[in-house]
Design a protein around this motif. Structure first.
Motif, PDB file in Angstrom:
ATOM      1  N   LEU A  60       0.819  -1.211   0.000  1.00 24.62           N
ATOM      2  CA  LEU A  60       0.000   0.000   0.000  1.00 24.62           C
ATOM      3  C   LEU A  60       0.856   1.264   0.000  1.00 24.62           C
ATOM      4  O   LEU A  60       1.771   1.410   0.816  1.00 24.62           O
ATOM      5  CB  LEU A  60      -0.945  -0.010   1.201  1.00 24.62           C
ATOM      6  CG  LEU A  60      -2.004   1.079   1.268  1.00 24.62           C
ATOM      7  CD1 LEU A  60      -3.284   0.539   1.907  1.00 24.62           C
ATOM      8  CD2 LEU A  60      -1.507   2.283   2.072  1.00 24.62           C
ATOM      9  N   PRO A  62       0.251   5.141   0.568  1.00 24.08           N
ATOM     10  CA  PRO A  62      -0.745   6.144   0.965  1.00 24.08           C
ATOM     11  C   PRO A  62      -0.722   7.334   0.019  1.00 24.08           C
ATOM     12  O   PRO A  62       0.305   7.640  -0.590  1.00 24.08           O
ATOM     13  CB  PRO A  62      -0.323   6.525   2.385  1.00 24.08           C
ATOM     14  CG  PRO A  62       1.088   6.088   2.523  1.00 24.08           C
ATOM     15  CD  PRO A  62       1.299   4.949   1.583  1.00 24.08           C
ATOM     16  N   PHE A  63      -1.847   8.017  -0.097  1.00 20.73           N
ATOM     17  CA  PHE A  63      -1.974   9.105  -1.080  1.00 20.73           C
ATOM     18  C   PHE A  63      -0.966  10.218  -0.858  1.00 20.73           C
ATOM     19  O   PHE A  63      -0.579  10.935  -1.790  1.00 20.73           O
ATOM     20  CB  PHE A  63      -3.406   9.671  -1.063  1.00 20.73           C
ATOM     21  CG  PHE A  63      -3.703  10.546   0.119  1.00 20.73           C
ATOM     22  CD1 PHE A  63      -3.469  11.909   0.071  1.00 20.73           C
ATOM     23  CD2 PHE A  63      -4.192  10.001   1.300  1.00 20.73           C
ATOM     24  CE1 PHE A  63      -3.737  12.732   1.165  1.00 20.73           C
ATOM     25  CE2 PHE A  63      -4.466  10.805   2.399  1.00 20.73           C
ATOM     26  CZ  PHE A  63      -4.235  12.171   2.336  1.00 20.73           C
ATOM     27  N   TYR A  88      -1.833   3.798   7.223  1.00 19.89           N
ATOM     28  CA  TYR A  88      -3.084   3.077   6.970  1.00 19.89           C
ATOM     29  C   TYR A  88      -4.357   3.834   7.339  1.00 19.89           C
ATOM     30  O   TYR A  88      -5.418   3.547   6.793  1.00 19.89           O
ATOM     31  CB  TYR A  88      -3.087   1.759   7.762  1.00 19.89           C
ATOM     32  CG  TYR A  88      -1.899   0.880   7.522  1.00 19.89           C
ATOM     33  CD1 TYR A  88      -1.593   0.415   6.252  1.00 19.89           C
ATOM     34  CD2 TYR A  88      -1.077   0.497   8.585  1.00 19.89           C
ATOM     35  CE1 TYR A  88      -0.500  -0.398   6.036  1.00 19.89           C
ATOM     36  CE2 TYR A  88       0.020  -0.324   8.373  1.00 19.89           C
ATOM     37  CZ  TYR A  88       0.310  -0.767   7.099  1.00 19.89           C
ATOM     38  OH  TYR A  88       1.379  -1.577   6.888  1.00 19.89           O
ATOM     39  N   ASN A  90      -5.814   6.545   6.760  1.00 16.65           N
ATOM     40  CA  ASN A  90      -6.639   7.177   5.734  1.00 16.65           C
ATOM     41  C   ASN A  90      -7.253   6.150   4.781  1.00 16.65           C
ATOM     42  O   ASN A  90      -8.111   6.498   3.968  1.00 16.65           O
ATOM     43  CB  ASN A  90      -5.818   8.188   4.928  1.00 16.65           C
ATOM     44  CG  ASN A  90      -5.321   9.348   5.775  1.00 16.65           C
ATOM     45  OD1 ASN A  90      -4.117   9.523   5.941  1.00 16.65           O
ATOM     46  ND2 ASN A  90      -6.239  10.125   6.322  1.00 16.65           N
ATOM     47  N   SER A  91      -6.803   4.894   4.877  1.00 19.61           N
ATOM     48  CA  SER A  91      -7.286   3.842   3.979  1.00 19.61           C
ATOM     49  C   SER A  91      -8.136   2.805   4.685  1.00 19.61           C
ATOM     50  O   SER A  91      -8.641   1.895   4.033  1.00 19.61           O
ATOM     51  CB  SER A  91      -6.085   3.138   3.323  1.00 19.61           C
ATOM     52  OG  SER A  91      -5.310   4.028   2.570  1.00 19.61           O
ATOM     53  N   ASN A  94     -11.272   2.089   3.134  1.00 12.23           N
ATOM     54  CA  ASN A  94     -11.181   1.612   1.744  1.00 12.23           C
ATOM     55  C   ASN A  94     -10.952   0.102   1.788  1.00 12.23           C
ATOM     56  O   ASN A  94      -9.821  -0.362   1.901  1.00 12.23           O
ATOM     57  CB  ASN A  94     -10.034   2.292   1.004  1.00 12.23           C
ATOM     58  CG  ASN A  94     -10.188   3.791   0.932  1.00 12.23           C
ATOM     59  OD1 ASN A  94     -11.281   4.320   1.099  1.00 12.23           O
ATOM     60  ND2 ASN A  94      -9.095   4.480   0.687  1.00 12.23           N
ATOM     61  N   SER A 136      -5.372   1.868  -1.381  1.00 11.98           N
ATOM     62  CA  SER A 136      -5.162   3.305  -1.559  1.00 11.98           C
ATOM     63  C   SER A 136      -4.886   3.584  -3.033  1.00 11.98           C
ATOM     64  O   SER A 136      -4.381   2.722  -3.756  1.00 11.98           O
ATOM     65  CB  SER A 136      -3.979   3.770  -0.712  1.00 11.98           C
ATOM     66  OG  SER A 136      -3.705   5.146  -0.905  1.00 11.98           O
ATOM     67  N   TRP A 138      -2.658   6.235  -5.268  1.00 13.04           N
ATOM     68  CA  TRP A 138      -1.551   7.194  -5.143  1.00 13.04           C
ATOM     69  C   TRP A 138      -1.208   7.736  -6.523  1.00 13.04           C
ATOM     70  O   TRP A 138      -1.187   6.988  -7.506  1.00 13.04           O
ATOM     71  CB  TRP A 138      -0.351   6.493  -4.523  1.00 13.04           C
ATOM     72  CG  TRP A 138       0.933   7.270  -4.487  1.00 13.04           C
ATOM     73  CD1 TRP A 138       1.213   8.345  -3.693  1.00 13.04           C
ATOM     74  CD2 TRP A 138       2.112   7.016  -5.265  1.00 13.04           C
ATOM     75  NE1 TRP A 138       2.501   8.775  -3.923  1.00 13.04           N
ATOM     76  CE2 TRP A 138       3.067   7.981  -4.879  1.00 13.04           C
ATOM     77  CE3 TRP A 138       2.452   6.071  -6.234  1.00 13.04           C
ATOM     78  CZ2 TRP A 138       4.348   8.031  -5.449  1.00 13.04           C
ATOM     79  CZ3 TRP A 138       3.711   6.111  -6.805  1.00 13.04           C
ATOM     80  CH2 TRP A 138       4.659   7.083  -6.415  1.00 13.04           C
ATOM     81  N   ASN A 148      -2.925   1.948  -7.882  1.00 15.65           N
ATOM     82  CA  ASN A 148      -3.807   1.350  -6.877  1.00 15.65           C
ATOM     83  C   ASN A 148      -3.052   0.240  -6.165  1.00 15.65           C
ATOM     84  O   ASN A 148      -2.487  -0.645  -6.816  1.00 15.65           O
ATOM     85  CB  ASN A 148      -5.063   0.783  -7.545  1.00 15.65           C
ATOM     86  CG  ASN A 148      -5.926   1.857  -8.168  1.00 15.65           C
ATOM     87  OD1 ASN A 148      -6.225   2.860  -7.534  1.00 15.65           O
ATOM     88  ND2 ASN A 148      -6.330   1.664  -9.418  1.00 15.65           N
TER      89      ASN A 148
END
Length: 205
Positions: A60, A62-63, A88, A90-91, A94, A136, A138, A148
């Motif tokens: 992952l 993150p953005f 994590y 913020n995700s 998701n 996420s 990005w 993704n």
């Protein structure tokens, strides 16, 4: 933890199991062993598209990341801290299903792990199954490409996995087939922490 998985099922069998269709079927290749540290694309179903199987990168990003180096440390996300860790949090809403038909773990046969026994783990009641995952999207600042990516959620090991993964005593969250929608629709993450588990079989390989 979980760094080696398996998905050697045929595309049509995967689609039947999840009642979903591959968006880009040409990108899927069955594999006997998927190494997390290759950060390759594997099939997932996201909370936004329950009827679509997409190919996301393992690891992952993150953005807010400035580059993709963090993916080496985000292959797995501990369920106990997934809502708190900056990589994590913020995700955590998701949600995705990470599709597999097995995963591998190594049992330490000595105190330092110099000798190990490899095992293949599979659920007793599911030929093709899903790990609980978060994802996420990005944007690569160098070329504006959208990436993704996902992380497999892990929990405390059950009795079987405590014997096999005897150095870390962790295991991925393998979802019961009846709980796919509950995970995708945002059911509280703590509901999927051990003692939530699926009965597994372990085969030395």
């Amino acid at each position: 933890m979980c760094y080696r998985t398996k998905l050697n099922s045929r595309l049509a069998a995967i689609e039947r199991s999840f009642e979903a269709r591959f968006v880009e079927p040409e990108l899927f290749s069955p594999m006997d062993e998927i190494n997390a540290f290759t950060f390759m694309k594997t099939p997932v179903i996201t909370d936004e598209n329950h009827g679509e199987i997409q190919m996301f990168n393992w690891g992952l990003i993150p953005f807010w990341a400035k580059d993709d180096k963090i993916k080496k440390m985000t292959l797995n996300a501990k369920i106990e801290t997934v809502s708190e860790k900056p990589a994590y949090r913020n995700s955590v809403k998701n949600r995705c299903l990470i599709i597999a038909d097995g995963y591998y773990e190594w049992q330490w046969l000595d105190s330092k792990g110099k000798e190990k026994q490899k095992y293949l783990l599979t659920p007793k009641d599911q030929e093709i199954f899903a790990f609980a995952g978060i994802y996420s999207t990005w944007k690569n600042p160098e070329n504006d490409e959208l990436v993704n990516s996902y992380s497999i959620v892990t929990t405390e090991a059950n009795e079987l996995m405590s014997e096999i993964h005897n150095n870390k005593k962790r295991m991925p969250v393998v979802l019961k087939s009846a709980d796919h929608q509950s995970w995708l629709t945002g059911n509280e993450v703590s509901n999927f922490a051990f003692p939530y588990d699926v009965e597994l079989e372990a085969k030395p390989v």
